[in-house]
Design a protein around this motif. Sequence first.
Motif, PDB file in Angstrom:
ATOM      1  N   GLN A  30       0.836  -1.202   0.000  1.00 58.20           N
ATOM      2  CA  GLN A  30       0.000   0.000   0.000  1.00 58.20           C
ATOM      3  C   GLN A  30       0.872   1.253   0.000  1.00 58.20           C
ATOM      4  OE1 GLN A  30      -2.487  -0.687   3.422  1.00 58.20           O
ATOM      5  NE2 GLN A  30      -3.544  -2.343   2.378  1.00 58.20           N
ATOM      6  N   GLY A  31       2.021   1.178   0.660  1.00 57.20           N
ATOM      7  CA  GLY A  31       2.884   2.352   0.763  1.00 57.20           C
ATOM      8  C   GLY A  31       3.769   2.558  -0.443  1.00 57.20           C
ATOM      9  N   LEU A  32       4.202   1.479  -1.087  1.00 56.86           N
ATOM     10  CA  LEU A  32       5.146   1.611  -2.198  1.00 56.86           C
ATOM     11  C   LEU A  32       4.850   0.491  -3.209  1.00 56.86           C
ATOM     12  CD1 LEU A  32       7.561   3.371  -3.061  1.00 56.86           C
ATOM     13  CD2 LEU A  32       9.057   1.809  -1.830  1.00 56.86           C
ATOM     14  N   SER A  33       3.761   0.665  -3.916  1.00 59.90           N
ATOM     15  CA  SER A  33       3.273  -0.427  -4.767  1.00 59.90           C
ATOM     16  C   SER A  33       4.133  -0.664  -6.008  1.00 59.90           C
ATOM     17  CB  SER A  33       1.824  -0.166  -5.179  1.00 59.90           C
ATOM     18  OG  SER A  33       1.753   1.047  -5.902  1.00 59.90           O
ATOM     19  N   GLU A  34       4.965   0.303  -6.405  1.00 60.21           N
ATOM     20  CA  GLU A  34       5.833   0.074  -7.560  1.00 60.21           C
ATOM     21  C   GLU A  34       6.895  -0.973  -7.226  1.00 60.21           C
ATOM     22  OE1 GLU A  34       4.845   2.903  -5.945  1.00 60.21           O
ATOM     23  OE2 GLU A  34       6.340   4.341  -6.628  1.00 60.21           O
ATOM     24  N   VAL A  35       7.298  -1.026  -5.967  1.00 58.52           N
ATOM     25  CA  VAL A  35       8.357  -1.952  -5.539  1.00 58.52           C
ATOM     26  C   VAL A  35       7.767  -3.246  -4.965  1.00 58.52           C
ATOM     27  CG1 VAL A  35      10.278  -2.264  -3.930  1.00 58.52           C
ATOM     28  CG2 VAL A  35       9.978  -0.083  -5.122  1.00 58.52           C
ATOM     29  N   PHE A  36       6.818  -3.100  -4.051  1.00 59.42           N
ATOM     30  CA  PHE A  36       6.219  -4.264  -3.395  1.00 59.42           C
ATOM     31  C   PHE A  36       4.877  -4.536  -4.070  1.00 59.42           C
ATOM     32  CE2 PHE A  36       8.875  -2.073  -0.270  1.00 59.42           C
ATOM     33  CZ  PHE A  36       9.816  -3.065  -0.068  1.00 59.42           C
ATOM     34  N   ARG A  37       4.885  -5.545  -4.940  1.00 59.84           N
ATOM     35  CA  ARG A  37       3.732  -5.758  -5.804  1.00 59.84           C
ATOM     36  C   ARG A  37       2.957  -6.969  -5.319  1.00 59.84           C
ATOM     37  NH1 ARG A  37       6.920  -5.783 -11.275  1.00 59.84           N
ATOM     38  NH2 ARG A  37       7.975  -7.441 -10.173  1.00 59.84           N
ATOM     39  N   SER A  38       1.679  -6.832  -5.135  1.00 60.51           N
ATOM     40  CA  SER A  38       0.929  -7.902  -4.494  1.00 60.51           C
ATOM     41  C   SER A  38       0.637  -9.085  -5.403  1.00 60.51           C
ATOM     42  CB  SER A  38      -0.373  -7.358  -3.907  1.00 60.51           C
ATOM     43  OG  SER A  38      -1.137  -6.778  -4.926  1.00 60.51           O
ATOM     44  N   SER A  39       0.665  -8.898  -6.715  1.00 60.09           N
ATOM     45  CA  SER A  39       0.239 -10.016  -7.557  1.00 60.09           C
ATOM     46  C   SER A  39       1.199 -10.320  -8.717  1.00 60.09           C
ATOM     47  CB  SER A  39      -1.148  -9.720  -8.114  1.00 60.09           C
ATOM     48  OG  SER A  39      -1.106  -8.513  -8.830  1.00 60.09           O
ATOM     49  N   VAL A  40       2.442  -9.906  -8.587  1.00 60.35           N
ATOM     50  CA  VAL A  40       3.411 -10.138  -9.655  1.00 60.35           C
ATOM     51  C   VAL A  40       4.608 -10.883  -9.065  1.00 60.35           C
ATOM     52  CG1 VAL A  40       4.812  -9.004 -11.427  1.00 60.35           C
ATOM     53  CG2 VAL A  40       2.723  -7.912 -10.649  1.00 60.35           C
ATOM     54  N   ILE A  41       5.171 -11.773  -9.815  1.00 62.46           N
ATOM     55  CA  ILE A  41       6.369 -12.487  -9.370  1.00 62.46           C
ATOM     56  C   ILE A  41       7.523 -12.127 -10.300  1.00 62.46           C
ATOM     57  CG2 ILE A  41       7.415 -14.768  -9.121  1.00 62.46           C
ATOM     58  CD1 ILE A  41       4.664 -15.786  -8.306  1.00 62.46           C
ATOM     59  N   PRO A  42       8.695 -11.745  -9.839  1.00 66.53           N
ATOM     60  CA  PRO A  42       9.013 -11.563  -8.418  1.00 66.53           C
ATOM     61  C   PRO A  42       8.303 -10.340  -7.865  1.00 66.53           C
ATOM     62  CG  PRO A  42      10.817 -10.787  -9.768  1.00 66.53           C
ATOM     63  CD  PRO A  42       9.815 -11.385 -10.713  1.00 66.53           C
ATOM     64  N   TRP A  43       7.872 -10.436  -6.629  1.00 66.89           N
ATOM     65  CA  TRP A  43       7.018  -9.364  -6.125  1.00 66.89           C
ATOM     66  C   TRP A  43       7.797  -8.140  -5.661  1.00 66.89           C
ATOM     67  CZ3 TRP A  43       5.897  -7.472  -1.059  1.00 66.89           C
ATOM     68  CH2 TRP A  43       6.640  -8.067  -0.035  1.00 66.89           C
ATOM     69  N   VAL A  44       9.105  -8.281  -5.439  1.00 66.04           N
ATOM     70  CA  VAL A  44       9.911  -7.129  -5.050  1.00 66.04           C
ATOM     71  C   VAL A  44      10.710  -6.642  -6.263  1.00 66.04           C
ATOM     72  CG1 VAL A  44      11.747  -6.291  -3.550  1.00 66.04           C
ATOM     73  CG2 VAL A  44      10.078  -7.914  -2.665  1.00 66.04           C
ATOM     74  N   LYS A  45      10.488  -5.410  -6.662  1.00 66.07           N
ATOM     75  CA  LYS A  45      11.161  -4.861  -7.843  1.00 66.07           C
ATOM     76  C   LYS A  45      11.989  -3.658  -7.378  1.00 66.07           C
ATOM     77  CE  LYS A  45      10.009  -3.677 -12.606  1.00 66.07           C
ATOM     78  NZ  LYS A  45      10.320  -2.288 -12.893  1.00 66.07           N
ATOM     79  N   LEU A  46      13.255  -3.933  -7.096  1.00 64.44           N
ATOM     80  CA  LEU A  46      14.071  -2.912  -6.444  1.00 64.44           C
ATOM     81  C   LEU A  46      14.475  -1.745  -7.336  1.00 64.44           C
ATOM     82  CD1 LEU A  46      16.493  -4.871  -4.120  1.00 64.44           C
ATOM     83  CD2 LEU A  46      14.376  -3.703  -3.554  1.00 64.44           C
ATOM     84  N   ASP A  47      14.351  -1.886  -8.643  1.00 66.25           N
ATOM     85  CA  ASP A  47      14.745  -0.751  -9.483  1.00 66.25           C
ATOM     86  C   ASP A  47      13.583   0.217  -9.738  1.00 66.25           C
ATOM     87  OD1 ASP A  47      13.291  -2.330 -11.163  1.00 66.25           O
ATOM     88  OD2 ASP A  47      14.844  -2.532 -12.694  1.00 66.25           O
ATOM     89  N   ALA A  48      12.480   0.003  -9.044  1.00 61.48           N
ATOM     90  CA  ALA A  48      11.311   0.857  -9.286  1.00 61.48           C
ATOM     91  C   ALA A  48      11.258   2.097  -8.398  1.00 61.48           C
ATOM     92  CB  ALA A  48      10.038   0.038  -9.096  1.00 61.48           C
ATOM     93  N   ALA A  49      12.209   2.243  -7.474  1.00 60.06           N
ATOM     94  CA  ALA A  49      12.222   3.427  -6.609  1.00 60.06           C
ATOM     95  C   ALA A  49      13.634   3.632  -6.075  1.00 60.06           C
ATOM     96  CB  ALA A  49      11.245   3.251  -5.454  1.00 60.06           C
ATOM     97  N   GLU A  50      13.864   4.814  -5.508  1.00 56.88           N
ATOM     98  CA  GLU A  50      15.156   5.116  -4.883  1.00 56.88           C
ATOM     99  C   GLU A  50      15.365   4.169  -3.700  1.00 56.88           C
ATOM    100  OE1 GLU A  50      17.355   7.694  -5.535  1.00 56.88           O
ATOM    101  OE2 GLU A  50      16.213   8.035  -7.364  1.00 56.88           O
ATOM    102  N   SER A  51      16.609   3.761  -3.490  1.00 50.47           N
ATOM    103  CA  SER A  51      16.892   2.837  -2.385  1.00 50.47           C
ATOM    104  C   SER A  51      16.477   3.426  -1.033  1.00 50.47           C
ATOM    105  CB  SER A  51      18.377   2.487  -2.363  1.00 50.47           C
ATOM    106  OG  SER A  51      18.708   1.758  -3.531  1.00 50.47           O
ATOM    107  N   ASP A  52      16.689   4.726  -0.843  1.00 50.73           N
ATOM    108  CA  ASP A  52      16.317   5.338   0.442  1.00 50.73           C
ATOM    109  C   ASP A  52      14.812   5.274   0.686  1.00 50.73           C
ATOM    110  OD1 ASP A  52      18.889   5.861   1.115  1.00 50.73           O
ATOM    111  OD2 ASP A  52      18.848   7.975   0.529  1.00 50.73           O
TER     112      ASP A  52
END
Length: 78
Positions: A30-52
């Motif tokens: 809910q807070g960062l849906s570009e990175v933490f995706r509820s229905s896509v595998i792999p569900w964590v997409k680290l290049d979708a936002a700044e690391s900080d």
Amino acid sequence: MEDAKNVYSNSEIKVTYHPGKCIHSGKCYQGLSEVFRSSVIPWVKLDAAESDHIIEQIRKCPSGALQFERLGSLSEVK
Ligand code: SF4
């Protein structure tokens, strides 16, 4: 027996997800849906936002299922 865990990394951070600890609060996607995706595998997409920004969101995980570590020469932040 230790939980299986999933590890994701970009050039700056390593993110670990422990499915067995997740209480499915939904805060991450809910807070960062570009990175933490509820229905896509792999569900964590680290290049979708700044690391900080990702780190800030991981700190809000209530269960400790999501954790991070800084890589390289950057100083460790807890
Ligand atoms: S914020 Fe943490 S506990 Fe909540 S769904 Fe995401 S990983 Fe699971």
